[in-house]
Every structure is written in structure tokens, then in C-alpha cells.
Design a protein around this motif. Structure first.
Motif, PDB file in Angstrom:
ATOM      1  N   GLU A 279     -12.986  -0.507  12.956  1.00 41.27           N
ATOM      2  CA  GLU A 279     -13.526  -0.404  11.563  1.00 41.27           C
ATOM      3  C   GLU A 279     -14.164  -1.754  10.790  1.00 41.27           C
ATOM      4  O   GLU A 279     -12.953  -2.699  10.553  1.00 41.27           O
ATOM      5  CB  GLU A 279     -12.406   0.246  10.672  1.00 41.27           C
ATOM      6  N   ILE A 280     -15.082  -1.834  10.212  1.00 43.68           N
ATOM      7  CA  ILE A 280     -15.531  -3.030   9.808  1.00 43.68           C
ATOM      8  C   ILE A 280     -16.262  -2.694   8.365  1.00 43.68           C
ATOM      9  O   ILE A 280     -16.899  -1.855   8.588  1.00 43.68           O
ATOM     10  CB  ILE A 280     -16.231  -3.937  10.593  1.00 43.68           C
ATOM     11  N   SER A 281     -16.396  -3.457   7.457  1.00 52.58           N
ATOM     12  CA  SER A 281     -17.065  -3.434   6.417  1.00 52.58           C
ATOM     13  C   SER A 281     -17.722  -4.750   5.838  1.00 52.58           C
ATOM     14  O   SER A 281     -17.042  -5.835   5.787  1.00 52.58           O
ATOM     15  CB  SER A 281     -16.394  -2.798   4.976  1.00 52.58           C
ATOM     16  N   SER A 282     -18.711  -4.994   5.256  1.00 54.30           N
ATOM     17  CA  SER A 282     -19.232  -6.182   4.977  1.00 54.30           C
ATOM     18  C   SER A 282     -20.170  -6.018   3.696  1.00 54.30           C
ATOM     19  O   SER A 282     -20.730  -5.092   3.481  1.00 54.30           O
ATOM     20  CB  SER A 282     -20.435  -6.474   6.075  1.00 54.30           C
ATOM     21  N   GLN A 283     -20.011  -7.116   2.756  1.00 55.78           N
ATOM     22  CA  GLN A 283     -20.558  -6.898   1.501  1.00 55.78           C
ATOM     23  C   GLN A 283     -22.197  -7.290   1.590  1.00 55.78           C
ATOM     24  O   GLN A 283     -22.972  -6.738   0.881  1.00 55.78           O
ATOM     25  CB  GLN A 283     -19.785  -8.202   0.572  1.00 55.78           C
ATOM     26  N   VAL A 284     -22.368  -8.091   2.541  1.00 56.08           N
ATOM     27  CA  VAL A 284     -24.074  -8.391   2.878  1.00 56.08           C
ATOM     28  C   VAL A 284     -24.120  -8.241   4.258  1.00 56.08           C
ATOM     29  O   VAL A 284     -23.387  -8.649   5.259  1.00 56.08           O
ATOM     30  CB  VAL A 284     -24.217  -9.905   2.553  1.00 56.08           C
ATOM     31  N   VAL A 285     -25.169  -7.656   4.641  1.00 51.70           N
ATOM     32  CA  VAL A 285     -25.900  -7.243   6.002  1.00 51.70           C
ATOM     33  C   VAL A 285     -27.089  -7.823   5.937  1.00 51.70           C
ATOM     34  O   VAL A 285     -27.883  -7.351   5.332  1.00 51.70           O
ATOM     35  CB  VAL A 285     -25.598  -5.828   6.254  1.00 51.70           C
ATOM     36  N   ILE A 286     -27.176  -8.437   7.182  1.00 54.86           N
ATOM     37  CA  ILE A 286     -28.769  -9.053   7.589  1.00 54.86           C
ATOM     38  C   ILE A 286     -28.925  -8.709   8.993  1.00 54.86           C
ATOM     39  O   ILE A 286     -28.330  -8.497   9.838  1.00 54.86           O
ATOM     40  CB  ILE A 286     -28.534 -10.697   7.161  1.00 54.86           C
ATOM     41  N   LYS A 287     -30.318  -8.710   9.099  1.00 58.88           N
ATOM     42  CA  LYS A 287     -30.980  -8.440  10.468  1.00 58.88           C
ATOM     43  C   LYS A 287     -31.142  -9.845  11.264  1.00 58.88           C
ATOM     44  O   LYS A 287     -30.978 -10.866  10.646  1.00 58.88           O
ATOM     45  CB  LYS A 287     -32.388  -7.851  10.200  1.00 58.88           C
ATOM     46  N   LYS A 288     -31.104  -9.501  12.593  1.00 57.30           N
ATOM     47  CA  LYS A 288     -31.452 -10.602  13.206  1.00 57.30           C
ATOM     48  C   LYS A 288     -32.942 -11.427  12.732  1.00 57.30           C
ATOM     49  O   LYS A 288     -33.885 -10.767  12.256  1.00 57.30           O
ATOM     50  CB  LYS A 288     -31.575 -10.196  14.772  1.00 57.30           C
ATOM     51  N   GLY A 289     -32.986 -12.667  12.596  1.00 62.55           N
ATOM     52  CA  GLY A 289     -34.234 -13.300  12.059  1.00 62.55           C
ATOM     53  C   GLY A 289     -35.407 -13.111  12.778  1.00 62.55           C
ATOM     54  O   GLY A 289     -36.509 -13.101  12.135  1.00 62.55           O
ATOM     55  N   ILE A 290     -35.326 -13.006  13.863  1.00 64.74           N
ATOM     56  CA  ILE A 290     -36.817 -12.751  14.763  1.00 64.74           C
ATOM     57  C   ILE A 290     -36.773 -11.442  15.440  1.00 64.74           C
ATOM     58  O   ILE A 290     -37.453 -10.411  15.025  1.00 64.74           O
ATOM     59  CB  ILE A 290     -36.870 -13.765  15.748  1.00 64.74           C
ATOM     60  N   SER A 291     -35.761 -10.798  16.135  1.00 65.77           N
ATOM     61  CA  SER A 291     -35.729  -9.765  17.183  1.00 65.77           C
ATOM     62  C   SER A 291     -35.709  -8.510  16.357  1.00 65.77           C
ATOM     63  O   SER A 291     -36.448  -7.606  16.455  1.00 65.77           O
ATOM     64  CB  SER A 291     -34.656  -9.793  17.712  1.00 65.77           C
TER      65      SER A 291
END
Length: 282
Positions: free
Chosen positions: A190-202
Motif C-alpha cells: 500500500e502506497i500513497s503520494s502527494q505528487v504523482v508524475i509521469k516518466k519524462g519521455i516514455s
């Protein structure tokens, strides 16, 4: 500086306030290290899309983590152990996060939990404190998810060897990549994150275009030394995370594209970088 260079520089510094004072390094990266328009355009695009956290935003998001902890169902002060993702005594981002949480949890009148800065001390802390049941592992940034998966696996093995089965583990982080979260949840964590980002290229370009862009980045990385004091260059970022993340005045995660922070050229000469990571942690 010609008009075209000025236009590019002005656009980037207006978009990303953290570039203020780094104009000479930015210009060197874009117009001296980059010899092709295509690679220059790629870097310009990536820089524009950096997820930047200044101190105000950092504090706001840390408060959100604290609120998430104190309001989570079936989670209670006396039975909760909060630990940094860290191992040992070396200073790192996980220890910084747990330190920041101390005052923020106090604000919420959460004072009876246990808090440690070394995840490998979780079992020992459980044995010394009978009410403990729930483990929260905190960190600043999750890239590929490899570190989280390995850490949780080790803790579970320790608890299994000690015949302790009545416990839970969850992970809370300031920022993470979508791929990292996917890798972690696929392991049943189980994990939570305040900021979620995509891979910069893929995750940003169509597949065929993305491969061209990856190849362009790998071409740029040919400028960099292949290793530093025995640590290999984390091509595309550690675990190929392709991260575009920067928090003001902190040690940059090695999940970020190394073209922005790797401080040594292929010929071993020192390199000025747009962002900074302590190379002892490279």
C-alpha cells in the motif's frame, strides 16, 4: 546573446523560477553541450515540465501527509511506528521527511506514536513496544519503486523470522512516479503520494516518438562519465525512472535524468550542472 537564444532563455526562466541565477549554466547546457537542434528541443521540453516544489509547497504537502496519517481509519497513535525509508546513519531525504513530520504531527496532537530514522530498526522497536502494530514508511521521492519493494521485503522477512504476523505496512511519500507506484502496488504494498508524475519521455510521447527521444537522451549522456567512484551512471535516472522533479535546496533524487546533475564528463573533468546531487550518493 542573439535574439533566438534570449527568447529561449527568457521563456524557460519565466516558466521555471528555480532557474533564476543559473542562466549561464542553462545556456552552456543548451548551446554548448547540445550540438543538435533536436536534443536541444528535447531538453527545453523536459525543463519546462519539471515538477518544482518550493518551501511553501513542500510544507503544504507535508501537512497533507500528516493529516492523512492522523485521519486514516484503523490507525492509532499508540500502535503506529513511523520510520524513514533510510538505512543506517547517513543523512538522506527519508530522514528529512520524518524530521519534518515531527512538528506537523504535534500540531494534530499525535504524540504517542513511535518514530525512528532507520527502517531496519523496525523489528527491534516492535519488540520493545508491545502496542505497536502498524508501520508507516516515509520518504521524499519514489522513482522506479525498487528501493521501496526491497525495503518492505526485508522488513517482512525479519518479522517472519521473529514469528510476528500481526502487523501492517504502508508507504507514504511526498512525490512518486506513476510507474513506481504501479510497481509497488503490484507487489501488494500500500502506497500513497502527494505528487504523482509521469516518466519524462516514455509516458509523454507516443511510443515511436518516445524511442527517438530516448535515443537522443542516451546520445546526450555520452558526454558523461560512465561511473563515479565506483557508482555507475544511472542512465535515464535510477531504474530508468526518467524523473523530472526538483525540490528547492535539497539533494536531488538520482531518479532524475542525469544530464541535469551528473557532475563529471566522460574525460573525468568536472562539470557544472543545472541541478545538484551529492556525488557521494550518485
Amino acid at each position: 546573446m542573439n535574439r533566438n537564444v534570449f527568447k529561449i532563455m527568457f521563456s524557460l526562466t519565466s516558466k521555471q523560477p528555480w532557474l533564476d541565477g543559473k542562466e549561464d549554466i542553462l545556456e552552456h547546457l543548451l548551446f554548448e553541450e547540445c550540438q543538435k537542434d533536436e536534443t536541444r528541443e528535447l531538453l527545453i521540453d523536459l525543463i519546462q515540465r519539471f515538477e518544482f516544489l518550493d518551501n511553501d509547497r513542500y510544507l503544504y504537502l507535508m501537512r497533507q501527509i500528516a493529516l492523512e496519517i492522523v485521519t486514516e481509519p484503523n490507525l492509532y497513535e499508540q500502535s503506529t511506528l513511523i520510520t524513514a525509508m533510510s538505512i543506517g546513519n547517513d543523512a538522506d531525504s527519508g530522514q528529512a521527511i520524518i524530521y519534518s513530520l515531527k512538528a506537523l504531527l504535534q500540531e494534530q496532537q499525535w504524540i504517542n506514536h513511535k518514530s525512528i530514522n532507520d527502517a531496519m530498526q523496525s523489528l527491534k522497536t516492535f519488540k520493545r513496544n508491545a502496542p505497536l502494530r502498524d508501520i508507516i514508511i516515509v520518504d521524499e521521492f519514489v522513482g522506479s519503486g525498487k528501493t521501496v519493494i526491497g525495503r518492505v521485503r526485508t522488513i517482512k522477512e525479519q518479522f517472519k523470522d521473529a514469528n510476528i504476523t500481526d502487523y501492517t505496512i504502508r508507504v507514504k511519500t511526498l512525490a512518486a512516479t506513476e510507474k513506481g507506484i504501479s510497481n509497488i502496488t503490484s507487489e501488494g504494498i500500500e502506497i500513497s503520494s502527494q505528487v504523482v508524475i509521469k516518466k519524462g519521455i516514455s509516458d509523454y510521447y507516443e511510443k515511436d516518438v518516445a524511442q527517438i527521444k530516448i535515443d537522443q537522451m542516451l546520445e546526450l549522456e555520452c558526454l558523461l562519465s560512465r561511473s563515479y567512484n565506483g557508482r555507475e551512471l544511472p542512465t535515464l535516472g535510477y531504474g530508468e525512472a526518467e524523473a523530472l522533479y526538483y525540490r528547492k535546496d535539497i539533494n536531488l533524487p538520482n531518479s532524475v535524468f542525469p544530464i541535469f546533475w551528473w557532475s563529471e564528463y566522460l574525460n573525468k573533468k568536472s562539470r557544472r550542472t543545472l541541478l545538484v546531487r551529492a556525488m557521494g550518493d550518485a
